[in-house]
Design a protein around this motif. Sequence first.
Motif, PDB file in Angstrom:
ATOM      1  N   LEU A 131       3.551   5.302  -6.044  1.00 34.57           N
ATOM      2  CA  LEU A 131       3.574   5.481  -7.366  1.00 34.57           C
ATOM      3  C   LEU A 131       2.418   6.281  -7.990  1.00 34.57           C
ATOM      4  CD1 LEU A 131       4.391   3.937 -10.177  1.00 34.57           C
ATOM      5  CD2 LEU A 131       2.751   2.220  -9.710  1.00 34.57           C
ATOM      6  N   ILE A 132       1.150   6.370  -7.272  1.00 37.67           N
ATOM      7  CA  ILE A 132       0.154   7.002  -7.726  1.00 37.67           C
ATOM      8  C   ILE A 132       0.599   8.634  -7.548  1.00 37.67           C
ATOM      9  CG2 ILE A 132      -1.955   7.713  -7.171  1.00 37.67           C
ATOM     10  CD1 ILE A 132      -2.601   4.900  -6.677  1.00 37.67           C
ATOM     11  N   SER A 133       1.106   8.876  -6.583  1.00 40.05           N
ATOM     12  CA  SER A 133       1.477  10.549  -6.313  1.00 40.05           C
ATOM     13  C   SER A 133       2.443  10.986  -7.132  1.00 40.05           C
ATOM     14  CB  SER A 133       1.874  10.423  -4.948  1.00 40.05           C
ATOM     15  OG  SER A 133       3.074   9.723  -4.403  1.00 40.05           O
ATOM     16  N   SER A 134       3.570   9.999  -7.459  1.00 38.54           N
ATOM     17  CA  SER A 134       4.625  10.171  -8.633  1.00 38.54           C
ATOM     18  C   SER A 134       4.205  10.565 -10.014  1.00 38.54           C
ATOM     19  CB  SER A 134       5.603   9.218  -8.487  1.00 38.54           C
ATOM     20  OG  SER A 134       5.947   8.902  -7.477  1.00 38.54           O
ATOM     21  N   VAL A 135       2.911   9.668 -10.465  1.00 43.71           N
ATOM     22  CA  VAL A 135       2.403   9.732 -11.565  1.00 43.71           C
ATOM     23  C   VAL A 135       1.531  10.801 -11.831  1.00 43.71           C
ATOM     24  CG1 VAL A 135       0.803   8.632 -13.210  1.00 43.71           C
ATOM     25  CG2 VAL A 135       2.384   7.216 -12.096  1.00 43.71           C
ATOM     26  N   SER A 136       1.043  11.402 -10.682  1.00 39.78           N
ATOM     27  CA  SER A 136       0.123  12.473 -10.620  1.00 39.78           C
ATOM     28  C   SER A 136       0.954  13.815 -10.811  1.00 39.78           C
ATOM     29  CB  SER A 136      -0.367  12.497  -9.310  1.00 39.78           C
ATOM     30  OG  SER A 136      -1.497  11.331  -9.155  1.00 39.78           O
TER      31      SER A 136
ATOM     32  N   TYR B  29       4.057  13.835 -12.104  1.00 46.81           N
ATOM     33  CA  TYR B  29       4.461  13.940 -13.413  1.00 46.81           C
ATOM     34  C   TYR B  29       3.423  14.277 -14.424  1.00 46.81           C
ATOM     35  CZ  TYR B  29       6.365  12.348 -18.035  1.00 46.81           C
ATOM     36  OH  TYR B  29       6.889  12.273 -19.055  1.00 46.81           O
TER      37      TYR B  29
ATOM     38  N   SER C 109       0.794  -1.172  -0.036  1.00 47.18           N
ATOM     39  CA  SER C 109       0.104  -0.131   0.109  1.00 47.18           C
ATOM     40  C   SER C 109       0.818   1.285   0.067  1.00 47.18           C
ATOM     41  CB  SER C 109      -0.908   0.118   1.047  1.00 47.18           C
ATOM     42  OG  SER C 109      -0.156  -0.034   2.606  1.00 47.18           O
TER      43      SER C 109
ATOM     44  N   SER D 285       2.031   1.336  -3.732  1.00 42.57           N
ATOM     45  CA  SER D 285       1.092   2.083  -4.594  1.00 42.57           C
ATOM     46  C   SER D 285       0.722   3.530  -4.187  1.00 42.57           C
ATOM     47  CB  SER D 285      -0.163   1.084  -4.312  1.00 42.57           C
ATOM     48  OG  SER D 285      -0.766   1.338  -3.122  1.00 42.57           O
ATOM     49  N   ILE D 286       0.823   4.045  -3.130  1.00 44.91           N
ATOM     50  CA  ILE D 286       0.374   5.356  -2.736  1.00 44.91           C
ATOM     51  C   ILE D 286       1.643   6.050  -3.546  1.00 44.91           C
ATOM     52  CG2 ILE D 286       0.394   7.207  -1.146  1.00 44.91           C
ATOM     53  CD1 ILE D 286      -1.219   5.107   0.513  1.00 44.91           C
TER      54      ILE D 286
END
Length: 56
Positions: free
Chosen positions: A11-16, A18, A5, A8-9
């Motif tokens: 990864l999601i924040s990194s993609v956001s 970017y 978890s 995943s948090i």
Amino acid sequence: MSLFSILSIFLISSVSLYLLYELVNKLILWIDKIAKDERVPFHKGLQLAVVRITKK
């Protein structure tokens, strides 16, 4: 929290972040192009961009 978890948090924040960076970068390039086409400084290009967006 499990390691999955947390990853995943992250990864999601990194993609956001970017995607936000790419959006802002494209917006700045678009405003710069408008300013160069009209042969005005960047802040006037920003004003012209706002006018173009609000006219639609």
